[in-house]
Design an enzyme around this catalytic site. Sequence first.
Site, PDB file in Angstrom:
ATOM      1  N   MET A 134       7.550  41.573  45.533  1.00 40.16           N
ATOM      2  CA  MET A 134       7.698  42.133  44.189  1.00 40.16           C
ATOM      3  C   MET A 134       9.150  42.523  43.910  1.00 40.16           C
ATOM      4  SD  MET A 134       4.978  42.022  42.408  1.00 40.16           S
ATOM      5  CE  MET A 134       4.916  40.411  43.143  1.00 40.16           C
TER       6      MET A 134
ATOM      7  N   LYS B   8      11.511  40.776  41.054  1.00 43.84           N
ATOM      8  CA  LYS B   8      12.102  41.550  39.962  1.00 43.84           C
ATOM      9  C   LYS B   8      13.627  41.428  39.961  1.00 43.84           C
ATOM     10  CE  LYS B   8       8.216  44.673  39.521  1.00 43.84           C
ATOM     11  NZ  LYS B   8       7.715  46.040  39.561  1.00 43.84           N
TER      12      LYS B   8
ATOM     13  N   SER C  63      12.935  48.434  42.397  1.00 40.74           N
ATOM     14  CA  SER C  63      12.020  48.900  43.434  1.00 40.74           C
ATOM     15  C   SER C  63      10.619  48.801  42.877  1.00 40.74           C
ATOM     16  CB  SER C  63      12.355  50.335  43.843  1.00 40.74           C
ATOM     17  OG  SER C  63      12.148  51.201  42.767  1.00 40.74           O
ATOM     18  N   ASP C  64       9.661  49.101  43.713  1.00 37.91           N
ATOM     19  CA  ASP C  64       8.284  49.074  43.253  1.00 37.91           C
ATOM     20  C   ASP C  64       7.520  50.118  44.049  1.00 37.91           C
ATOM     21  OD1 ASP C  64       6.048  48.336  41.835  1.00 37.91           O
ATOM     22  OD2 ASP C  64       6.308  46.207  42.202  1.00 37.91           O
ATOM     23  N   THR C  65       6.441  50.571  43.502  1.00 37.89           N
ATOM     24  CA  THR C  65       5.608  51.559  44.156  1.00 37.89           C
ATOM     25  C   THR C  65       4.186  51.027  44.232  1.00 37.89           C
ATOM     26  OG1 THR C  65       6.930  53.348  43.215  1.00 37.89           O
ATOM     27  CG2 THR C  65       4.754  53.932  44.062  1.00 37.89           C
TER      28      THR C  65
END
Length: 107
Positions: free
Chosen positions: A47, A51, A75-77
């Site tokens: 991911m 992005k 970033s990703d969560t």
Amino acid sequence: MKIILASTSPRRQQLLALADIDFIIQSVEVDESVLPNETPQDYIVRMVQAKATAAGQNLTGCYEAGENHYLVITSDTIGVLADGLSILVKPTDKADAFTMWQKMSNT
């Protein structure tokens, strides 16, 4: 150097602003579907890479003439259940969020 935040997360924006960092927000769209048998670690890396790549592809025309250095921050969560394999991503609606809460509480 120009800094691009490839995220619409208000918290990430707030963190950069608190650090007095000048940045440009660039929203990116990527398919966030979890692939079959994908581990949480593989998913999150995929991911973030997707992005960052999408943000980089959208840079044409973003800057003044002569500006060619930039840093893309993304970033990703995700949530991962106690089994270490089940990935929870952004809920689609309230019912989906409720289902996730139930999974997290083992009910």
